[in-house]
Design an enzyme around this catalytic site. Structure first.
Site, PDB file in Angstrom:
ATOM      1  N   SER A 193       0.822  -1.202   0.000  1.00  0.00           N
ATOM      2  CA  SER A 193       0.000   0.000   0.000  1.00  0.00           C
ATOM      3  C   SER A 193       0.864   1.264   0.000  1.00  0.00           C
ATOM      4  O   SER A 193       1.701   1.438  -0.869  1.00  0.00           O
ATOM      5  CB  SER A 193      -0.962  -0.035   1.189  1.00  0.00           C
ATOM      6  OG  SER A 193      -2.003   0.890   1.017  1.00  0.00           O
ATOM      7  N   ASP A 206      -7.630  -6.628  -5.865  1.00  0.00           N
ATOM      8  CA  ASP A 206      -7.576  -5.311  -5.221  1.00  0.00           C
ATOM      9  C   ASP A 206      -8.039  -4.226  -6.186  1.00  0.00           C
ATOM     10  O   ASP A 206      -7.649  -4.215  -7.355  1.00  0.00           O
ATOM     11  CB  ASP A 206      -6.139  -5.037  -4.770  1.00  0.00           C
ATOM     12  CG  ASP A 206      -5.996  -3.716  -4.042  1.00  0.00           C
ATOM     13  OD1 ASP A 206      -6.991  -3.255  -3.448  1.00  0.00           O
ATOM     14  OD2 ASP A 206      -4.884  -3.161  -4.055  1.00  0.00           O
ATOM     15  N   HIS A 211      -5.617  -7.045  -1.655  1.00  0.00           N
ATOM     16  CA  HIS A 211      -4.658  -5.981  -1.353  1.00  0.00           C
ATOM     17  C   HIS A 211      -3.566  -6.484  -0.418  1.00  0.00           C
ATOM     18  O   HIS A 211      -2.435  -5.997  -0.448  1.00  0.00           O
ATOM     19  CB  HIS A 211      -5.425  -4.818  -0.714  1.00  0.00           C
ATOM     20  CG  HIS A 211      -4.605  -3.610  -0.421  1.00  0.00           C
ATOM     21  ND1 HIS A 211      -4.211  -2.715  -1.393  1.00  0.00           N
ATOM     22  CD2 HIS A 211      -4.106  -3.120   0.752  1.00  0.00           C
ATOM     23  CE1 HIS A 211      -3.518  -1.732  -0.838  1.00  0.00           C
ATOM     24  NE2 HIS A 211      -3.432  -1.961   0.467  1.00  0.00           N
TER      25      HIS A 211
END
Length: 684
Positions: free
Chosen positions: A181, A388, A446
């Protein structure tokens, strides 16, 4: 008193052998983690890692402390030795305990608030260090908060210097960074800071042995990635063009496109900020347009981190992953804070709004602009879970097409896309060229290690070159060039078998291993292929590790036994010395002493010698521990008791003529006639 002293030595020796990595003089002993809820009841002995954790002071003037949690496998495979992997989560302001307790660490937390084992833990492939950063995140704290990525870089390099002061034995290890991220901004900035530091070392400083970066579903190039929300959502079937909100979403997407076109300068000097509210609005509109108000409250919105899941609105994934409900109370337990050696028992939160609000990323260039210089020196791997939305693979592919590195823009047009096969199953696909590798991981979100623990660990094998490249049969019964990785230890066992089979005429061609870390410009596709695929063999390496652990335990036991025997021997000598009677016979005229022994004692010594020779060392040790009289046994006397012959105290008269005899052997008499022994009877 002597016994207590000897026992104290024994206990200290045992502790020294049980904890060979720590001592009173070793500062890292303060960071040793020896207890956690469920550690001894749920985790097998051979699966318990060596752990250190605590809040490491960086700057005393503003109370800046970074919290870290280090895991080291106690039965390392050869490939994992001398390797340290720093893991960072994103946010900004989100704790890396997400990574430690829900992804790549050795433990997960169950509903009872206890640790359970994660079979896909990355610490089996290298020491893992999870760090809460910047200050204010998780268990880290400070009086001041960072405001841009340059500050974060300076503070993390400072943390690394302090960390390796604490663990000097790791200072020369190969260093990798991994995270996900917003760590797509952190990691390139920190890597750039390390590479610059290595070129400008001060006196006494040593370079950090940085070897590679691994970024999962990273937020790296905001411009291209923001423009990927709509194409990805359409391709994944999340939204259709006949949606009532389609026109408004399309207009917002165009506004984002205009911002990107205006600010995306070719030299990187006039770039958009890391986060754009205009472009973020595109994703928000998609989530609003796809809301199902007829569904249950917790299933009305698409999960932005895994579009195959649902969540409540407007959380849309913020309540995910489900393990978070167990991790939060676990880290807020006072006993756990004590176990983790916390100085400041601050209340743990997954993400800190205070840190996020203080951080002004618009003052920093997006990390993508650092890629060209980094790729000149070390490899970068970008891995993406294909489910994601927020940091999807289409955005990654988009900015790579525009990126110029190592003399060329984007991947070569004729570059092969290779299947990635793990444990005989296709796990994703790979492209790699000029030090940059992109991996698309199937059926992952993710947080790839959360969904695919063991597969994600094998990503380390790809960046370190521990794989085979060969042709593998796919679902269409067609052979396709593939990158093949294996469960822990299997490849080494396989290579050993192939090496042994080389002497046979029927041996197969051994595959050539290709390392993406080599700065040769060669892609993964240039490796030699195998004529046939080999099935995975049972892990001989795992058996080797088990045997090694058993051998270590036996060695430790032998060492401890030697200490016990030595202490026992010292005690025997000391007891014999204290129990030896003082001489009561004066010296003769020549100055030679007369040796005195009780007659019955001589007989008893002969008997005891025979008896002791018949006993083993363990029996004699047990007899000694029982506290037998070391002074010998005297023949009983008739009449009144004679007590202390040496001190001449408590001696009473005899009424019986029978007395104990003792033998006087004179050195003078022996010299006069060595063939004759004179015996003399003496009254007490």
């Amino acid at each position: 008193m002597v016994i207590k002293y000897l026992l104290l030595i024994l206990v200290q020796s045992f502790v020294a052998f049980a904890l060979p990595f720590t001592s009173r003089s070793d500062p890292k002993a303060e960071y040793l983690v020896t207890s956690l809820p469920g550690l001894y009841s749920n985790i097998r002995t051979d699966e318990r890692p060596l752990m250190f954790a605590g809040q490491l002071e960086l700057y005393p003037e503003n109370q800046t402390h970074y919290f870290f949690w280090k895991y080291q496998d106690t039965n390392q495979i050869p490939e994992a030795k001398k390797r340290t992997i720093f893991w960072l989560n994103g946010g900004p302001g989100c704790s890396s305990m997400d990574g430690a307790l829900m992804e790549a660490g050795p433990f997960r937390i169950n509903k009872e608030g206890e640790v359970i084992y994660n079979e896909g833990s990355w610490h089996k492939s290298g020491d893992m260090v999870f760090v809460d950063q910047p200050a204010g995140t998780g268990f880290s704290y400070s009086d001041d908060y960072d405001h841009d990525l340059d500050q974060i870089t300076v503070e993390f390099v400072r943390f690394m210097e302090k960390f390796f002061e604490l663990f000097p034995e790791d200072a020369s290890n190969e260093i990798y960074f991994a995270g996900e991220s917003y760590a797509g901004q952190y990691i390139p900035y920190i890597a750039d800071g390390i590479l610059r530091r290595n070129k400008n070392l001060r006196e006494g400083e040593k370079p950090f042995n940085l070897k590679g970066l691994m970024i999962g579903n990273g937020w790296i190039a905001p411009n291209e990635q923001s423009l990927s929300y709509l194409p990805y959502s359409v391709q994944a079937g999340i939204i259709k063009t006949n949606n009532p909100r389609w026109s408004s979403i399309l207009r917002q997407h165009q506004e984002c496109q205009d911002i990107v076109s205006e600010n995306d300068g070719p030299d990187g000097s006039d770039v958009s900020q890391v986060v754009s509210n205009t472009c973020e609005r595109v994703l928000n509109l998609i989530l609003e347009a796809t809301r199902d108000q007829s569904a249950a409250d917790n299933e009305q919105c698409v999960n932005m981190y895994d579009h195959t899941l649902r969540d409540s609105y407007p959380s849309c994934g913020m309540n995910w992953p489900p393990d978070l409900a167990n991790v939060t109370p676990f880290l807020r337990e006072q006993s756990v804070m004590n176990d983790l050696n916390l100085i400041n028992h601050k209340k743990w939160s997954e993400c800190s709004g205070k840190v996020g609000n203080s951080f002004r990323a618009k003052n920093s260039k997006p990390a993508i602009h650092l890629f060209p210089s980094i790729l000149e020196e070390i490899p970068i791997m970008l891995f993406n879970g294909n489910r994601d939305i927020i940091c999807n693979y289409i955005g990654i592919e988009g900015f790579i097409k525009k990126l110029t590195w190592n003399g060329q823009t984007g991947f070569s047009e004729d570059l092969d896309t290779l299947d990635w096969v793990y444990d005989n199953k296709t796990a994703g696909y790979i492209q790699s060229e000029r030090n940059l590798t992109v991996v698309n991981v199937f059926d992952a979100s993710h947080m790839v290690p959360f969904d695919k623990p063991e597969i994600s660990r094998s990503l380390i094998d790809i960046i370190t070159g521990n794989f085979d490249e060969k042709e593998v049969d796919n679902k269409s019964d067609m052979k396709k060039k593939s990158i093949v990785t294996y469960p822990l230890g299997v490849r080494m066992a396989k290579q050993k078998e192939e090496s042994e089979s080389k002497t046979s005429p029927t041996s197969v061609t051994q595959s050539k291993t290709s390392s993406i870390s080599a700065v040769s410009g060669k892609s993964l596709a240039t490796s030699t292929t195998l004529d046939q695929e080999h099935s995975a063999t049972p892990s001989a390496e795992a058996e080797r590790a088990k045997n090694q652990q058993t051998s270590n335990r036996i060695t430790r036991l032998i060492q401890l036994l030697v200490i016990v025997v030595l202490i026992w021997g010292v005690y025997i000598l000391y007891s014999s010395y204290r129990s030896r009677p003082s001489s009561i016979i004066k010296t003769g005229p020549s100055g030679k002493k007369k040796n005195v022994q009780w007659a019955d004692q001589l007989r008893q010594f002969e008997e005891e010698e025979i008896e002791q020779n018949e006993q083993g060392i363990l029996s004699r040790a047990l007899n000694k521990l029982k506290g037998g009289d070391s002074r010998g046994t005297y023949a009983p006397t008739s009449g009144k008791t004679y007590e202390d012959i040496e001190m001449n105290e408590g001696i009473t008269e005899h009424t019986d003529n029978r007395v104990d005899d003792f033998i006087i052997e004179s050195d003078e008499e022996d010299a006069h006639d060595e063939n004759q022994t004179n015996k003399q009877s003496v009254s007490k």
